[in-house]
Design an enzyme around this catalytic site. Structure first.
Site, PDB file in Angstrom:
ATOM      1  N   HIS A  93       1.033  -4.244 -12.177  1.00 26.94           N
ATOM      2  CA  HIS A  93       1.954  -3.128 -12.653  1.00 26.94           C
ATOM      3  C   HIS A  93       3.074  -3.167 -11.741  1.00 26.94           C
ATOM      4  CE1 HIS A  93       0.177  -0.638  -9.709  1.00 26.94           C
ATOM      5  NE2 HIS A  93      -0.738  -0.437 -10.216  1.00 26.94           N
TER       6      HIS A  93
ATOM      7  N   HIS B 156       2.019  -3.724  -7.969  1.00 25.40           N
ATOM      8  CA  HIS B 156       1.739  -4.838  -7.441  1.00 25.40           C
ATOM      9  C   HIS B 156       3.020  -5.932  -7.333  1.00 25.40           C
ATOM     10  CE1 HIS B 156      -1.847  -3.737  -9.854  1.00 25.40           C
ATOM     11  NE2 HIS B 156      -2.244  -3.613  -8.580  1.00 25.40           N
TER      12      HIS B 156
ATOM     13  N   CYS C  96     -17.842   5.419  -1.968  1.00 27.93           N
ATOM     14  CA  CYS C  96     -16.933   5.278  -3.014  1.00 27.93           C
ATOM     15  C   CYS C  96     -17.054   3.771  -3.586  1.00 27.93           C
ATOM     16  CB  CYS C  96     -15.648   5.847  -2.600  1.00 27.93           C
ATOM     17  SG  CYS C  96     -14.419   5.433  -3.979  1.00 27.93           S
TER      18      CYS C  96
ATOM     19  N   CYS D 223     -13.420   2.422  -3.805  1.00 31.68           N
ATOM     20  CA  CYS D 223     -12.829   1.865  -2.499  1.00 31.68           C
ATOM     21  C   CYS D 223     -13.625   0.592  -2.127  1.00 31.68           C
ATOM     22  CB  CYS D 223     -12.686   2.826  -1.550  1.00 31.68           C
ATOM     23  SG  CYS D 223     -11.539   4.215  -1.714  1.00 31.68           S
TER      24      CYS D 223
ATOM     25  N   CYS E 172     -13.998  11.211  -3.241  1.00 34.37           N
ATOM     26  CA  CYS E 172     -13.171  10.411  -2.382  1.00 34.37           C
ATOM     27  C   CYS E 172     -11.856  10.637  -2.219  1.00 34.37           C
ATOM     28  CB  CYS E 172     -13.147   9.106  -3.266  1.00 34.37           C
ATOM     29  SG  CYS E 172     -12.299   7.992  -2.525  1.00 34.37           S
TER      30      CYS E 172
ATOM     31  N   HIS F 164      -9.501   8.401  -4.265  1.00 35.50           N
ATOM     32  CA  HIS F 164      -9.668   8.232  -5.951  1.00 35.50           C
ATOM     33  C   HIS F 164      -9.882   9.561  -6.326  1.00 35.50           C
ATOM     34  CE1 HIS F 164     -10.227   4.138  -4.805  1.00 35.50           C
ATOM     35  NE2 HIS F 164      -9.369   3.723  -5.991  1.00 35.50           N
TER      36      HIS F 164
ATOM     37  N   LYS G 106       1.446  10.374 -10.009  1.00 37.99           N
ATOM     38  CA  LYS G 106       0.872   9.124  -9.651  1.00 37.99           C
ATOM     39  C   LYS G 106       0.439   8.441 -10.819  1.00 37.99           C
ATOM     40  CE  LYS G 106      -2.994   7.737  -7.199  1.00 37.99           C
ATOM     41  NZ  LYS G 106      -4.085   7.487  -6.709  1.00 37.99           N
TER      42      LYS G 106
ATOM     43  N   LYS H 116      -4.130   4.704 -15.144  1.00 43.38           N
ATOM     44  CA  LYS H 116      -4.488   4.269 -16.297  1.00 43.38           C
ATOM     45  C   LYS H 116      -4.986   5.358 -17.429  1.00 43.38           C
ATOM     46  CE  LYS H 116      -6.876   0.323 -15.494  1.00 43.38           C
ATOM     47  NZ  LYS H 116      -7.928  -0.704 -15.721  1.00 43.38           N
TER      48      LYS H 116
HETATM   49  N1  MSP Z   1      -7.827  -5.923  -3.158  1.00 44.02           N
HETATM   50  C1  MSP Z   1      -7.282  -5.076  -2.585  1.00 44.02           C
HETATM   51  C2  MSP Z   1      -6.355  -5.636  -1.440  1.00 44.02           C
HETATM   52  C3  MSP Z   1      -7.015  -6.630  -0.418  1.00 44.02           C
HETATM   53  S1  MSP Z   1      -5.966  -7.375   0.818  1.00 44.02           S
HETATM   54  C4  MSP Z   1      -7.039  -8.187   1.684  1.00 44.02           C
HETATM   55  C5  MSP Z   1      -6.603  -4.218  -3.052  1.00 44.02           C
HETATM   56  N2  MSP Z   1      -5.894  -4.449  -4.326  1.00 44.02           N
HETATM   57  S2  MSP Z   1      -5.143  -3.818  -5.507  1.00 44.02           S
HETATM   58  O1  MSP Z   1      -5.052  -4.675  -6.510  1.00 44.02           O
HETATM   59  O2  MSP Z   1      -6.031  -2.546  -5.782  1.00 44.02           O
HETATM   60  O3  MSP Z   1      -3.863  -3.357  -4.836  1.00 44.02           O
HETATM   61  C6  MSP Z   1      -3.042  -4.104  -3.994  1.00 44.02           C
HETATM   62  C7  MSP Z   1      -1.900  -3.529  -3.678  1.00 44.02           C
HETATM   63  O4  MSP Z   1      -1.041  -3.325  -4.793  1.00 44.02           O
HETATM   64  C8  MSP Z   1      -1.847  -2.163  -2.798  1.00 44.02           C
HETATM   65  O5  MSP Z   1      -2.021  -2.152  -1.685  1.00 44.02           O
HETATM   66  C9  MSP Z   1      -0.389  -2.121  -2.971  1.00 44.02           C
HETATM   67  O6  MSP Z   1       0.215  -2.994  -2.192  1.00 44.02           O
HETATM   68  C10 MSP Z   1      -0.052  -2.423  -4.313  1.00 44.02           C
HETATM   69  N3  MSP Z   1      -0.121  -1.229  -5.129  1.00 44.02           N
HETATM   70  C11 MSP Z   1      -1.033  -0.878  -6.039  1.00 44.02           C
HETATM   71  N4  MSP Z   1      -0.488   0.138  -6.825  1.00 44.02           N
HETATM   72  C12 MSP Z   1       0.631   0.638  -6.042  1.00 44.02           C
HETATM   73  C13 MSP Z   1       1.587   1.721  -6.515  1.00 44.02           C
HETATM   74  N5  MSP Z   1       1.124   2.653  -7.367  1.00 44.02           N
HETATM   75  N6  MSP Z   1       2.720   1.661  -5.647  1.00 44.02           N
HETATM   76  C14 MSP Z   1       2.986   0.956  -4.708  1.00 44.02           C
HETATM   77  N7  MSP Z   1       2.100  -0.011  -4.625  1.00 44.02           N
HETATM   78  C15 MSP Z   1       0.651  -0.083  -4.960  1.00 44.02           C
HETATM   79  O7  MSP Z   1      -6.267  -2.915  -2.779  1.00 44.02           O
END
Ligand code: MSP
Length: 652
Positions: free
Chosen positions: A18, A21, A126, A129, A144, A147, A300, A303
């Site tokens: 999304h 990411h 959690c 996490c 948590c 979450h 926030k 899903k």
């Molecule tokens: N797999 C772990 C990261 C391991 S790094 C060694 C993880 N993955 S994740 O897919 O859940 O999320 C990764 C990253 O996506 C978050 O840290 C952030 O950088 C980004 N984001 C996910 N949701 C977000 C928002 N709503 N807003 C901005 N970035 C966020 O955590």
């Protein structure tokens, strides 16, 4: 020229990408493209985090093996990154043999340092996490802090890492290298977290099967965060026979190693990761940069609420550059930002279609009409060059500092200056009076060189658009290089053919009414899209203060009235044809009670030039004329603009 290594977090494969990411990845891409542009040896890594309980559960729920689920989601990431022109040099998956070898090598070094031991572990866990929390960190219901879901009491025998040993070295690190954690507010949070004391960390799991077997501890897999964090060095070849990249990008004394992450995973990156590295005797990253959170309409994204902004519809309609630009312009790096359809469309129309697109088109069209080509010389003595020499260092300093929105501000100021130059020099008049004279070549050479440089400055942000600017001016489509940032490299007399607008304007009202504007995966009650017209009506005039940025979004400009007539059946509305410098427009103004249309012709007025078009009594209006409202009846009195101000001058 110093080595620059930048990494995204590696993404879990139990969800589809999304805008959160995408933001992390685009921000790294911008940083990587900038460093390549200024000539730094650059490496950019992204990838996926594929082990752990959550992936195991998600796969089971879908009736597939974890690796089948991972393969499917990874294919989505590859497609998406291609679509967004992400220029990563490597994509690591934690299920690859090279990663496994690297994790084993890292653990061997930590073991050798005497930092691992086995003990029974109990605590609040959690599962989202995949982390334990202390009683203090949880609320009365043991929920948590990230979450909000209930944690469970877990008890198992685990391998432990002596994290407690590293509390003081970590505090020394934060103290001696203030730039290690950024921004400053996050650094302060981490310092108080570590000051409160660190418990040893359990780094193996016996209840999870889907992971890397823990060396020397059959039945245990490596804790998913130790596994995942290691990706930053395993992808460079740690533990493999070939560690050239590792030496170049992780060990170089003058190198920069930047982990760009979301604030949610800062503790893992700024406490656990440097402690693992210290224990293993390996160099540390130079900076962990935690960006803020993307919200949806200030809430926030989740899903279960169904308000997650997915990229597909947006990219299909507006192209990848529009979203890349929006994300980086709208978020002040480090702070939270909110995505709304309205804000996206406003930025698209005002910044991209109007400011950027129209400026480039206007300059290209002037060259095409005047010479059928770029001008026949490079011009050094002009205000555009002076403006560039002032803006470029601002842009560069902001880019170095990951202050992407500040860098874009500098480019937009330059854009306004280029525009102002064109309007002030009136090349259309010069052409009329002198034909393709040397003076016209000089004026347009300055403007065209400005447009070329705007493309270069923007190339890390909107690579596709930067290429199109090159194409329009007949420049070779090569990747930008440092030399391209120098003034005066515009190739002369290059043919300019027909070209399409960079960002065609989108009529917001039509767009929303066509329901095409559902930018979220599912529109639920309470998050329905407000049409811009309703939104404007809903906003009451306010005395509250606004930031300069908000004000700068309003494009005020001077215009000269060319023709005026009453709108039939209205005693108030007057239809005006106005000259805005390089273009003419029709606007409708409610000034008919005070002014006779004939008296308005030739008069200079101030207009809001980037107002969305509207229809007033069936007549289209493309802007708004400003007037003071006087007396109890609010009679409109036009603002006077001195005759020497040319039409199209920006008012600010
Ligand atoms: N797999 C772990 C990261 C391991 S790094 C060694 C993880 N993955 S994740 O897919 O859940 O999320 C990764 C990253 O996506 C978050 O840290 C952030 O950088 C980004 N984001 C996910 N949701 C977000 C928002 N709503 N807003 C901005 N970035 C966020 O955590």
């Amino acid at each position: 020229m110093k080595p620059f290594y930048v990494t995204t977090p590696i993404y879990y494969v139990n969800d589809l990408p999304h805008i959160g990411h995408i933001y992390s990845t685009v921000a790294c891409d911008v940083a990587a493209r900038f460093h390549r542009l200024i000539g730094d040896p650059t490496r950019f890594l992204t990838g996926t985090d594929e082990h752990g309980q959550n992936i195991e559960k998600a796969a089971a729920a879908q009736g597939v093996t974890p690796i089948a689920l991972a393969d499917r989601v990874v294919a989505r990431y590859h497609d998406l990154w291609k679509r967004f022109e992400i220029s990563h040099d490597d994509f690591i998956r934690t299920t690859e043999p090279r990663h496994l070898a690297g994790v084993e090598a890292l653990i061997a070094r930590i073991e050798k340092a005497g930092d691992l031991y086995v003990a029974r572990h109990e605590g609040w866990y959690c599962s989202s996490c995949e982390a334990f929390y202390t009683e203090k960190e949880l609320d009365a219901e043991h929920r948590c802090p990230v979450h909000g879901s209930p944690c469970s009491w877990e008890s198992e025998e685990n391998v432990f890492f002596r994290l407690s040993r590293y509390a003081q070295p970590l505090l020394d690190l934060y103290e001696s290298r203030p730039g290690f954690i950024r921004p400053e507010t996050r650094r302060a949070e981490m310092i108080s977290f570590v000051r409160a004391g660190l418990n040893d960390l359990s780094v193996s799991r016996s209840k999870v099967q889907w992971g890397i077997p823990f060396p020397g501890h059959p039945g245990h897999v490596v804790y998913v965060w130790l596994d995942a964090l290691a990706n930053y060095v395993t992808a460079l070849g740690l533990g493999s026979g070939d560690d050239r990249l590792y030496r170049e990008f992780w060990e170089a004394a003058d190198g920069r190693r930047v982990h760009l992450i979301g604030k949610d995973i800062l503790r893992f990156h700024s406490v656990y990761w440097p402690a693992f590295l210290m224990s293993a005797g390996l160099p540390l990253p130079t900076t962990v940069w935690a960006h803020g959170w993307w919200l949806r309409d200030e809430k926030k994204m989740s899903k279960s609420v169904g308000n997650v902004v997915r990229p597909d519809a947006l990219v299909a309609r507006f192209g990848p550059d529009a979203l890349r630009y929006f994300l980086l312009r709208e978020m002040t790096f480090g702070q939270d930002a909110s995505f709304s359809d309205e804000a996206f469309l406003t930025r698209y129309n005002a910044d991209l279609a109007n400011d950027l697109g129209n400026t480039v088109s206007r300059i290209a069209a002037l060259c095409r009409q005047s010479f059928g080509a770029t001008p026949d010389q490079v011009c050094d003595d002009n205000e555009v060059r002076a403006a560039y020499l002032a803006r470029r260092p601002e842009w560069e300093a902001a880019m170095e500092d990951f202050a992407f929105n500040r860098a874009l501000d500098a480019v937009w100021r330059f854009l306004t200056e280029v525009n102002g130059y064109v309007v002030a020099r009136e090349p259309w008049k010069v052409r009329k009076e002198e034909g393709s004279s040397p003076r016209l070549h000089r004026i347009l050479a300055a403007a065209t060189e400005g447009a070329r440089l705007i493309g270069v400055l923007l190339s890390p942000f909107v690579p596709g658009t930067a290429r199109r600017i090159c194409e329009i001016f007949g420049l070779p489509p090569a990747d930008p290089r440092r030399a391209d940032l120098e003034w005066g490299r515009l190739p002369i007399s290059r043919p300019i053919g027909e070209f399409a607008p960079l960002f065609p304007r989108v009529d917001a009202a039509e767009y929303f009414s066509a329901k095409e504007g559902s930018m979220t995966e599912k529109t639920t009650e309470g998050s329905s899209l407000v049409s811009p017209v309703e939104a404007t009506q809903a906003v009451a005039p306010s005395d509250s203060q606004i930031g300069i940025e908000e004000f700068q979004r309003v494009r005020l400009a001077t215009a000269r009235v060319l023709a005026a007539e009453r709108v039939p059946k209205s005693n108030k509305l007057v239809k005006l044809q106005i000259d805005l410098g390089a273009e003419q427009r029709q606007v409708v103004a409610g000034i008919g009670k005070r002014y006779e249309p004939e008296s308005l012709v030739g008069r200079n007025v101030v207009v809001v030039a980037n107002l969305k078009p509207a229809r007033l009594m069936g007549v289209e209006s493309n802007g708004m004329v400003l007037a003071a409202t006087v007396g109890e009846t609010g009679e409109p009195v036009l603002l006077d603009v001195p005759a020497e101000v040319p039409p199209g001058s920006r008012v600010k």
